[in-house]
Motif scaffolding. Structure first.
Motif, short mmCIF file in Angstrom:
data_model
loop_
_atom_site.label_atom_id
_atom_site.label_comp_id
_atom_site.label_asym_id
_atom_site.label_seq_id
_atom_site.Cartn_x
_atom_site.Cartn_y
_atom_site.Cartn_z
N MET A 91 45.51 45.74 29.74
CA MET A 91 44.19 46.34 29.76
C MET A 91 44.22 47.76 30.31
SD MET A 91 42.12 43.01 31.04
CE MET A 91 41.31 41.95 29.84
N GLY A 162 38.13 47.43 42.39
CA GLY A 162 38.51 46.72 41.18
C GLY A 162 37.60 45.53 40.94
N GLY A 163 37.86 44.83 39.84
CA GLY A 163 37.04 43.68 39.48
C GLY A 163 37.21 42.52 40.44
N THR A 164 38.40 42.39 41.02
CA THR A 164 38.64 41.31 41.97
C THR A 164 37.68 41.43 43.15
OG1 THR A 164 40.96 41.17 41.36
CG2 THR A 164 40.37 40.33 43.54
N ASN A 167 34.00 40.91 42.06
CA ASN A 167 33.66 39.49 41.96
C ASN A 167 33.51 38.87 43.35
OD1 ASN A 167 33.53 39.30 39.18
ND2 ASN A 167 35.67 38.66 38.95
N HIS A 214 38.83 34.47 35.40
CA HIS A 214 39.89 35.26 36.04
C HIS A 214 40.32 34.65 37.38
CE1 HIS A 214 41.59 38.89 38.05
NE2 HIS A 214 42.02 39.13 36.83
N SER A 216 40.78 35.92 40.07
CA SER A 216 40.11 36.46 41.26
C SER A 216 39.09 35.46 41.81
CB SER A 216 39.42 37.80 40.94
OG SER A 216 38.58 37.68 39.82
N VAL A 267 31.84 34.37 31.89
CA VAL A 267 32.77 35.47 31.65
C VAL A 267 32.40 36.16 30.34
CG1 VAL A 267 35.21 36.13 31.53
CG2 VAL A 267 34.56 34.01 32.70
N GLY A 269 34.16 38.35 28.12
CA GLY A 269 35.45 38.95 27.80
C GLY A 269 36.52 38.39 28.72
N THR A 271 40.11 37.54 30.28
CA THR A 271 41.28 38.39 30.39
C THR A 271 42.33 38.03 29.34
OG1 THR A 271 40.77 38.29 32.72
CG2 THR A 271 42.82 39.37 32.12
N ASP A 296 30.99 37.80 34.99
CA ASP A 296 32.17 38.63 35.13
C ASP A 296 32.41 39.34 33.80
OD1 ASP A 296 34.57 39.83 35.49
OD2 ASP A 296 35.70 38.00 35.97
N ALA A 298 33.99 42.22 33.68
CA ALA A 298 34.96 43.25 34.08
C ALA A 298 35.54 43.90 32.83
CB ALA A 298 36.08 42.64 34.91
N TRP A 299 35.89 43.07 31.84
CA TRP A 299 36.45 43.60 30.62
C TRP A 299 35.36 43.95 29.60
CZ3 TRP A 299 40.38 46.12 29.09
CH2 TRP A 299 40.65 46.24 27.73
N ASP A 325 34.35 46.51 35.26
CA ASP A 325 35.43 47.35 35.79
C ASP A 325 35.30 48.77 35.26
OD1 ASP A 325 37.15 46.44 37.74
OD2 ASP A 325 38.42 45.32 36.36
N HIS A 327 37.96 50.83 35.66
CA HIS A 327 39.30 51.20 35.21
C HIS A 327 39.76 50.42 33.97
CE1 HIS A 327 40.79 48.29 38.59
NE2 HIS A 327 40.52 47.61 37.51
N LYS A 328 38.85 49.75 33.31
CA LYS A 328 39.21 49.12 32.05
C LYS A 328 38.51 49.88 30.93
CE LYS A 328 40.59 44.72 33.98
NZ LYS A 328 40.10 43.37 34.33
C1 PLP Z 1 40.58 42.52 35.04
C2 PLP Z 1 39.64 41.42 35.27
C3 PLP Z 1 39.25 41.08 36.57
C4 PLP Z 1 39.89 41.63 37.82
O1 PLP Z 1 39.84 42.93 37.91
P1 PLP Z 1 40.87 43.84 38.71
O2 PLP Z 1 40.26 45.13 38.40
O3 PLP Z 1 42.22 43.60 38.11
O4 PLP Z 1 40.80 43.46 40.13
C5 PLP Z 1 38.29 40.10 36.72
N1 PLP Z 1 37.77 39.49 35.65
C6 PLP Z 1 38.12 39.78 34.39
C7 PLP Z 1 37.48 39.05 33.26
C8 PLP Z 1 39.08 40.76 34.16
O5 PLP Z 1 39.45 41.03 32.90
#
Ligand code: PLP
Length: 522
Positions: A91, A162-164, A167, A214, A216, A267, A269, A271, A296, A298-299, A325, A327-328
């Motif tokens: 990603m 970050g996403g972790t 969340n 994820h 996390s 969720v 998307g 991971t 979530d 994040a993606w 996120d 950074h994604k």
């Molecule tokens: C990447 C991702 C995360 C965690 O994010 P980080 O930025 O790696 O901490 C959480 N949930 C989903 C669905 C992700 O794709």
């Protein structure tokens, strides 16, 4: 009398004001240009790399120029070309070039947005960036944003690294909201979990999500004092999204056994495969069971920029909180995640004041964040949202989804490959099938031994491709594909997020895989 040597003091002259900086600047630009122009080579082994960094003596000091030479000679060439159009496995993608100068500004200014006294304008600037994302997700009216965007007691969102952590911050709110003060009980945040369970009259407290959520979330239930067994994982459909019938069953089971469902997590998307959970029906279930609903994304969050595809995320605006996120798919550099809250009051549940730094009633962002001192990372988010803009993001998202569909159709047209799930977003999972087993795969009569041997072959294929260095696709093991919940399927996983990856790059990558697969199968 100053006590530091002039050479040492000269290191602290503000960046951008010294006469030395043109040299340093040139060394950096030349070094980066060499890295980006280099042809990919074979990857170093972890053992070799470990040996390179095995000296733990404290260095005596060096010039910046000498250090940069070391960095560009000995470290950078051994890093990973994540920007490469042939790097389609993770990603992490090429970045827009403007983030590098923004990063320099951020580090040169060294603002700390934990509090107003060390950031000033950047506090309000961060709130603005978060409000833009809030509006993307929740689309409230102008009066709402006028009232809350800069109102000290309102929290439309939080930045995290970050996403972790995003969340975790969201589920921290969920726990404290759901187990808030009641009668004599002062709330879980004050009295802890044991007292909370007693006050709420339940055996345990759980969080429910799909088995494709994820990892996390595993960390979050652990950190929140619920224990890892408190993450109830509901199986997915073959497509990778949560199975609604099984979710209803799981929620009923929780009720029967006296487990309080603190939060349901959808969720948008996943991971592994980019699957999107059915968010609207999940929001209905969260409502019916009075639990907090977190999404979530994040993606997948940035899919909201596309009118064409945003319907996939229908129901997201009913979530109490949403992770996206930076950074994604917002194309910010590593280290930036966001969580957005439907109700600007939610984050009150985690508010922490300290009189010397984050004062009650102040605009200090640190009152309501998980992290303490933080850089003005919002510069990347604010910058990208303004520079790339709505149309830019729409086009990036739509191009990624369209390339994934192109890859999926190509896979289906090649007898050497098997598509494991129809991509919903821009992630494609598939595998190489050796000639001897193609007929059985097509006839759906593959047995367990056959599947195991295909798994083993695909693992070797992915490693060989990675070590060769010409292109990169990642690998994961899926359960719950059409082969059944108890049959692990090793798949190749392509993530089509790099705007520089062309359809020809995709075809060349597949050709390389098929040639490798044929060769390994012997
Ligand atoms: C990447 C991702 C995360 C965690 O994010 P980080 O930025 O790696 O901490 C959480 N949930 C989903 C669905 C992700 O794709």
């Amino acid at each position: 009398m100053t006590t530091c040597a002039p050479e040492l003091l000269s290191l602290f002259v503000a960046y951008g004001t010294t006469h030395e900086s043109p040299d340093v600047e040139r060394a950096v630009m030349d070094g980066l240009a060499r890295f980006f122009a280099a042809r990919p080579g074979e990857a170093d082994s972890a053992d070799d790399l470990g040996r390179r960094f095995a000296d733990s003596h404290m260095p005596s000091g060096a010039t910046v120029e000498a250090y940069l030479r070391y960095l560009f000679d000995d470290v950078v060439p051994h890093s990973v070309p994540v920007h490469s159009p042939h790097f389609m496995g993770h990603m992490t993608s090429a970045l827009p070039s403007f983030v590098a100068p923004l990063g320099r500004i951020m580090t040169a200014l060294n603002q700390n947005v934990v509090k107003l006294e060390t950031s000033n304008a950047f506090t309000f600037y961060e709130r603005q960036a978060l409000a833009i994302l809030h509006r993307l997700v929740y689309g409230r009216d102008q009066a709402f944003y006028d009232a809350h965007i800069q109102h000290t007691e309102s929290t439309l969102g939080m930045l995290a690294s970050g996403g972790t952590l995003a969340n975790l911050a969201a589920l921290w709110c969920a726990r404290n909201v759901r187990l808030g003060p009641k009668g004599d009980f002062a709330g879980v945040r004050v009295e802890g979990m044991t007292e909370a369970l007693r006050a709420y009259g339940c055996q345990r407290a759980v969080i429910v999500a799909s088995s494709a959520a994820h990892y996390s979330l595993d960390k979050a239930v652990d950190l929140l004092g619920l224990g890892r067994s408190a993450l109830v994982k509901v199986p997915t459909t073959h497509g990778g999204s949560i199975d609604l019938a099984l979710l209803e069953e799981a929620l009923a089971q929780c009720e029967r056994e006296g487990s309080l469902v603190l939060a349901l997590v959808g969720v948008a998307g996943t991971t592994e495969t980019g699957a999107v959970d059915p968010l609207s029906p999940m929001a209905d279930l969260a409502e019916a069971h009075h639990c907090y609903f977190h999404v979530d994304a994040a993606w997948g969050g940035p899919v909201l920029f596309s009118e064409k595809h945003r319907g996939l995320l229908d129901g997201i605006a009913r979530a109490d909180s949403v992770t996206i996120d930076g950074h994604k798919q917002l194309y910010a550099p590593m280290g930036i995640g966001t969580v957005l809250f439907r109700d600007p009051e939610t984050a009150r549940a985690i508010e922490t004041n300290a009189s010397y730094i984050v004062r009650g009633g102040s605009p200090d962002l640190g009152r309501r964040t998980l992290e303490g001192s933080r850089p003005a990372m919002a510069i990347y988010l604010h910058g990208a949202l303004h520079i790339i803009g709505r149309n830019g993001y729409r086009s990036l998202v739509e191009e990624g989804i369209s390339k994934a569909a192109f890859l999926a159709r190509t896979i289906e047209s090649r007898p050497e490959l098997e598509l494991l799930a129809e991509p919903q977003l821009n992630i494609v999972v598939y595998r190489f099938i050796p000639k001897a087993l193609r007929e059985r795969v097509q006839a759906r009569s593959l047995d367990r031994d056959g599947n195991d041997s295909i798994n083993e072959l695909n693992q070797r294929l992915q490693e060989a491709q990675r070590d060769g260095g010409a292109s990169f696709i990642s690998r994961t093991t899926l359960r719950g594909t059409r082969y059944g919940a108890d049959v692990p399927v090793v798949v190749l996983r392509a993530v089509l997020a790099n705007p520089l990856t062309s359809r020809d790059d995709i075809l060349a990558m597949l050709d390389e895989q098929i040639a490798l697969g044929d060769c390994l199968a012997g």
